[in-house]
Design a protein around this motif. Structure first.
Motif, PDB file in Angstrom:
ATOM      1  N   UNK A 164       2.230  -5.631   0.769  1.00 28.93           N
ATOM      2  CA  UNK A 164       1.077  -4.927   0.192  1.00 28.93           C
ATOM      3  C   UNK A 164       1.468  -3.833  -0.804  1.00 28.93           C
ATOM      4  N   UNK A 165       2.695  -3.324  -0.698  1.00 26.00           N
ATOM      5  CA  UNK A 165       3.173  -2.318  -1.635  1.00 26.00           C
ATOM      6  C   UNK A 165       2.819  -0.886  -1.293  1.00 26.00           C
ATOM      7  N   UNK A 182       1.077   4.011  16.995  1.00 24.38           N
ATOM      8  CA  UNK A 182       0.072   3.505  16.054  1.00 24.38           C
ATOM      9  C   UNK A 182       0.716   3.388  14.683  1.00 24.38           C
ATOM     10  N   UNK A 183       0.310   2.381  13.940  1.00 24.99           N
ATOM     11  CA  UNK A 183       0.846   2.171  12.598  1.00 24.99           C
ATOM     12  C   UNK A 183      -0.305   2.142  11.604  1.00 24.99           C
ATOM     13  N   UNK A 184       0.003   2.500  10.369  1.00 21.37           N
ATOM     14  CA  UNK A 184      -1.061   2.566   9.367  1.00 21.37           C
ATOM     15  C   UNK A 184      -0.547   2.194   7.988  1.00 21.37           C
ATOM     16  N   UNK A 185      -1.488   1.855   7.131  1.00 22.05           N
ATOM     17  CA  UNK A 185      -1.226   1.666   5.704  1.00 22.05           C
ATOM     18  C   UNK A 185      -2.108   2.665   4.962  1.00 22.05           C
ATOM     19  N   UNK A 186      -1.505   3.425   4.068  1.00 18.71           N
ATOM     20  CA  UNK A 186      -2.224   4.460   3.324  1.00 18.71           C
ATOM     21  C   UNK A 186      -2.015   4.269   1.824  1.00 18.71           C
ATOM     22  N   UNK A 187      -3.042   4.638   1.063  1.00 19.82           N
ATOM     23  CA  UNK A 187      -2.942   4.522  -0.392  1.00 19.82           C
ATOM     24  C   UNK A 187      -3.932   5.453  -1.065  1.00 19.82           C
ATOM     25  N   UNK A 188      -3.586   5.996  -2.225  1.00 19.35           N
ATOM     26  CA  UNK A 188      -4.512   6.847  -2.977  1.00 19.35           C
ATOM     27  C   UNK A 188      -5.521   6.009  -3.762  1.00 19.35           C
TER      28      UNK A 188
END
Length: 256
Positions: free
Chosen positions: A91-92, A210-216
Motif C-alpha cells: 500500500x505504500x 494492534x496494527x494500523x495503516x496511516x496516511x495524510x
C-alpha cells in the motif's frame, strides 16, 4: 513412534474438557486400556497429566507452566514485522504496531511510508489514548470495569474538532470498536492524518497488540484509506495466526 505421539497428544484435548478415567481415555483413542495406561503413565511422569485420588486424570501443572513460559517468550514485534513490511510494500503507507503497557499505548514497530510526507510517530512513543485507532482497539478489549475506570480518569484534549470530547463518548466508541473488531482515527489527532487499525489476538482471543495503516490527506483521502481496511484486517489475522500457531476466533466478549 509417530502413532504413539499422535495418541498421546490426542489425550490432551480430552482432559482439557475435564478429568477423565482410564476407560474414557481408551474409548476416545479407540485403543486397549493397557495402551492408554502406558500413554497416561508417560505423560504423568513428565507432569503433563496428573492422576487424582479418584483415579481420574487431568492436565498437569507442568503443561500450564510450559504454556506460560512459551507465551512470555513470544515476541509479537518479531512475529509481526514481516507482515507489516509486506503490507507497507503493497500500500505504500506508514504501518504501526502498538501494545498496551502500564496505562500507556506505545508504538513498538513502524514501517515508513514510501511517500515524501512522513509521520512524526516513532517507536517507543506513547499514542494519544482518546483518539488513536490502535489505542481504541487495545482499550476496547479490556474488561468492562477496567475499561470504564480508564475512560473516566483520562483527560480529553481537543486536538481537532473531531477529537473524542468526554468519557461517555469514548466509552460509546469503544463499545462500537469492540463489536465491529476494527477502529479508525479520521482526523481526531491531526486534521490531515487518517488511520485504520485492526487487532492482533493471542491464544485466548484477547487483543495483545494492534496494527494500523496511516496516511495524510495530501497522499490519500480518508475514503480511499478505508478501502484498505479488509487488507489491514487480513494482515492482523495472519499475525495472530503466527503468534498462536494456528487460526483463532475472537474471545467471548463481556457486555460493554
Amino acid at each position: 513412534m509417530s502413532q504413539t505421539v499422535d495418541r498421546a497428544l490426542s489425550i490432551l484435548p480430552l482432559l482439557a474438557e475435564g478429568p477423565a478415567n482410564l476407560e474414557q481415555v481408551a474409548q476416545r483413542l479407540d485403543v486397549h486400556k493397557s495402551t492408554a495406561l502406558r500413554l497416561l503413565r508417560t505423560l504423568h511422569e513428565h507432569g503433563i497429566v496428573h492422576r487424582q485420588a479418584d483415579q481420574r486424570y487431568r492436565l498437569g501443572a507442568r503443561l500450564f507452566a510450559l504454556a506460560q513460559e512459551a507465551m512470555e517468550n513470544l515476541d509479537v514485534r518479531e512475529i509481526a514485522h514481516p507482515h507489516l513490511v509486506e503490507l507497507n510494500a503493497a500500500c505504500g503507507h506508514t504501518v504501526h504496531l502498538a501494545v498496551y503497557e502500564e496505562d500507556e499505548v506505545l508504538y513498538i514497530d513502524k514501517v515508513e511510508s514510501r511517500y515524501p510526507v512522513r509521520m512524526y510517530s516513532r517507536i517507543g512513543k506513547p499514542v494519544a489514548l482518546t483518539v488513536a485507532a490502535v489505542a481504541k482497539l487495545l482499550l476496547a478489549d479490556l474488561p468492562e470495569p477496567e475499561r470504564r475506570a480508564v475512560a473516566e480518569r483520562l483527560d480529553y484534549p481537543r486536538y481537532t474538532s473531531r477529537s473524542t470530547p468526554d468519557a461517555a463518548a469514548f466509552l460509546a466508541e469503544l463499545a462500537t470498536v469492540r463489536e465491529q473488531g476494527w477502529a479508525t482515527d479520521l482526523g481526531g489527532h491531526e486534521e490531515s492524518i487518517n488511520c485504520v487499525a485492526a487487532p492482533i489476538r493471542g491464544a485466548e482471543g484477547r487483543v495483545v497488540a494492534a496494527m494500523s495503516v496511516s496516511a495524510p490527506n495530501v497522499v490519500v483521502s480518508a475514503d480511499e484509506l478505508l478501502t484498505l481496511l479488509p487488507r489491514v484486517r487480513r494482515t492482523a489475522e495472519a499475525i495472530s495466526a503466527d503468534y498462536v500457531g494456528k487460526p483463532i476466533r475472537p474471545a467471548e466478549r463481556d457486555t460493554p
